[in-house]
Design an enzyme around this catalytic site. Sequence first.
Site, mmCIF file in Angstrom:
data_model
loop_
_atom_site.group_PDB
_atom_site.id
_atom_site.type_symbol
_atom_site.label_atom_id
_atom_site.label_comp_id
_atom_site.label_asym_id
_atom_site.label_seq_id
_atom_site.Cartn_x
_atom_site.Cartn_y
_atom_site.Cartn_z
ATOM 1 C CG HIS A 152 -2.097 -0.885 1.129
ATOM 2 N ND1 HIS A 152 -2.021 -2.234 1.387
ATOM 3 C CD2 HIS A 152 -3.380 -0.638 0.765
ATOM 4 C CE1 HIS A 152 -3.207 -2.788 1.202
ATOM 5 N NE2 HIS A 152 -4.057 -1.838 0.819
ATOM 6 C CE LYS A 160 -3.834 -0.553 4.859
ATOM 7 N NZ LYS A 160 -5.159 -0.058 5.246
HETATM 8 P P1 NAP Z 1 -7.212 9.951 4.230
HETATM 9 O O1 NAP Z 1 -6.864 10.530 2.902
HETATM 10 O O2 NAP Z 1 -6.330 10.230 5.418
HETATM 11 O O3 NAP Z 1 -8.693 10.451 4.550
HETATM 12 C C1 NAP Z 1 -9.302 10.344 5.789
HETATM 13 C C2 NAP Z 1 -10.052 11.613 6.022
HETATM 14 O O4 NAP Z 1 -10.861 11.467 7.184
HETATM 15 C C3 NAP Z 1 -9.106 12.809 6.281
HETATM 16 O O5 NAP Z 1 -9.583 13.941 5.608
HETATM 17 C C4 NAP Z 1 -9.187 12.946 7.795
HETATM 18 O O6 NAP Z 1 -8.933 14.248 8.244
HETATM 19 C C5 NAP Z 1 -10.633 12.583 8.024
HETATM 20 N N1 NAP Z 1 -10.941 12.241 9.404
HETATM 21 C C6 NAP Z 1 -10.147 11.656 10.308
HETATM 22 N N2 NAP Z 1 -10.820 11.495 11.477
HETATM 23 C C7 NAP Z 1 -12.060 11.983 11.278
HETATM 24 C C8 NAP Z 1 -13.214 12.111 12.073
HETATM 25 N N3 NAP Z 1 -13.222 11.713 13.343
HETATM 26 N N4 NAP Z 1 -14.322 12.653 11.534
HETATM 27 C C9 NAP Z 1 -14.327 13.071 10.251
HETATM 28 N N5 NAP Z 1 -13.253 12.990 9.437
HETATM 29 C C10 NAP Z 1 -12.148 12.456 9.944
HETATM 30 O O7 NAP Z 1 -7.352 8.377 4.161
HETATM 31 P P2 NAP Z 1 -7.872 7.495 2.923
HETATM 32 O O8 NAP Z 1 -6.731 7.060 2.110
HETATM 33 O O9 NAP Z 1 -9.026 8.191 2.281
HETATM 34 O O10 NAP Z 1 -8.367 6.201 3.684
HETATM 35 C C11 NAP Z 1 -9.408 6.288 4.659
HETATM 36 C C12 NAP Z 1 -9.635 4.903 5.260
HETATM 37 O O11 NAP Z 1 -10.178 4.042 4.246
HETATM 38 C C13 NAP Z 1 -8.376 4.194 5.769
HETATM 39 O O12 NAP Z 1 -8.691 3.452 6.942
HETATM 40 C C14 NAP Z 1 -8.020 3.247 4.638
HETATM 41 O O13 NAP Z 1 -7.295 2.118 5.080
HETATM 42 C C15 NAP Z 1 -9.408 2.844 4.186
HETATM 43 N N6 NAP Z 1 -9.528 2.318 2.817
HETATM 44 C C16 NAP Z 1 -10.417 1.315 2.641
HETATM 45 C C17 NAP Z 1 -10.655 0.818 1.383
HETATM 46 C C18 NAP Z 1 -11.676 -0.266 1.201
HETATM 47 O O14 NAP Z 1 -11.887 -0.727 0.071
HETATM 48 N N7 NAP Z 1 -12.349 -0.689 2.271
HETATM 49 C C19 NAP Z 1 -9.970 1.345 0.280
HETATM 50 C C20 NAP Z 1 -9.059 2.369 0.484
HETATM 51 C C21 NAP Z 1 -8.867 2.868 1.763
HETATM 52 P P3 NAP Z 1 -7.418 14.659 8.644
HETATM 53 O O15 NAP Z 1 -6.694 14.785 7.359
HETATM 54 O O16 NAP Z 1 -7.570 15.937 9.375
HETATM 55 O O17 NAP Z 1 -6.865 13.557 9.499
#
Ligand code: NAP
Length: 266
Positions: free
Chosen positions: A155, A159
Amino acid sequence: MAKITVLVNGANGRMGREVVKAVLNDPDLSLVAAVDRSGEGMDAGILAGMPACGVTLSTDLAQTMETTHPMVMVDFTQPQAVFGNVQIALEHKVAAVVGTTGLSEEQLAQIRLWTEQNATSCLVAPNFAIGALLMMRFAREASRFFPHVEIIELHHDQKLDAPSGTAIKTAELIQEERQALQQGHPQEKELINGARGAAFEGMRIHSVRLPGLVAHQEVIFGSVGQTLVIRHDSINRESFMPGVLAAVHRIREVSGLIYGLENLLF
Ligand code: NAP
């Protein structure tokens, strides 16, 4: 038919922006709210690279639910935040589609309880890419014939959790199917801690984190004189969107907790 109203939590994140775009492009869905810790007051459409949509980012999830009454919340936030977010959604009787990884067994049991107490539903899917679901299914099948297996998940380096939810789920599926087996040499010794990866029920899981990667996994089976490799690559975040949209469409037709998109779709 009335549109399904959707709140996207984590709407300013990498996955959240993709979800906002996918919801705005789906004629049967209506984006009613977008929540994130950052970007308050900004238009969710513009953040997602689309024209303005009139939905601005807010920071208080509970308050936003009370003012916008979404039918479904999609959560792509952070491992530390997701459990609390799901509690808020289910207590507001909002069905939840959760992509954020890192929920523990105990937390999943509690989420199941909340869905029952609030007569609603929640999908927790470690991976929304249909190709990844097939990779997991094929790996499970192969382990009946090739019980020696190692998983390498790769990844991007932002992550937070390791190993990935997909790798853990793959290992669980293999464990259900193959005969119990402790792999490797009994006297094997790590010269550097962690060299052999994480141990899971006799098999090993390795996590690679590098810029440039999105989400990839190889399941390598070894046998006498042959190996079999099953590999899936998400080359961009759009790969998850057909699965996310299918889940948003279907989540209110089921009740309770569903773990794994395959249990909603297949
Ligand atoms: P990311 O770019 O860091 O996005 C997460 C967002 O959520 C950021 O804007 C963050 O703000 C915000 N956030 C954090 N805590 C929060 C809260 N309590 N309330 C509201 N917003 C909040 O991460 P990402 O790459 O999009 O990934 C997000 C999650 O999805 C991860 O756990 C990743 O492993 C997972 N994922 C899952 C799949 C799947 O198929 N299931 C696929 C890809 C990713 P800040 O920047 O201020 O922290």
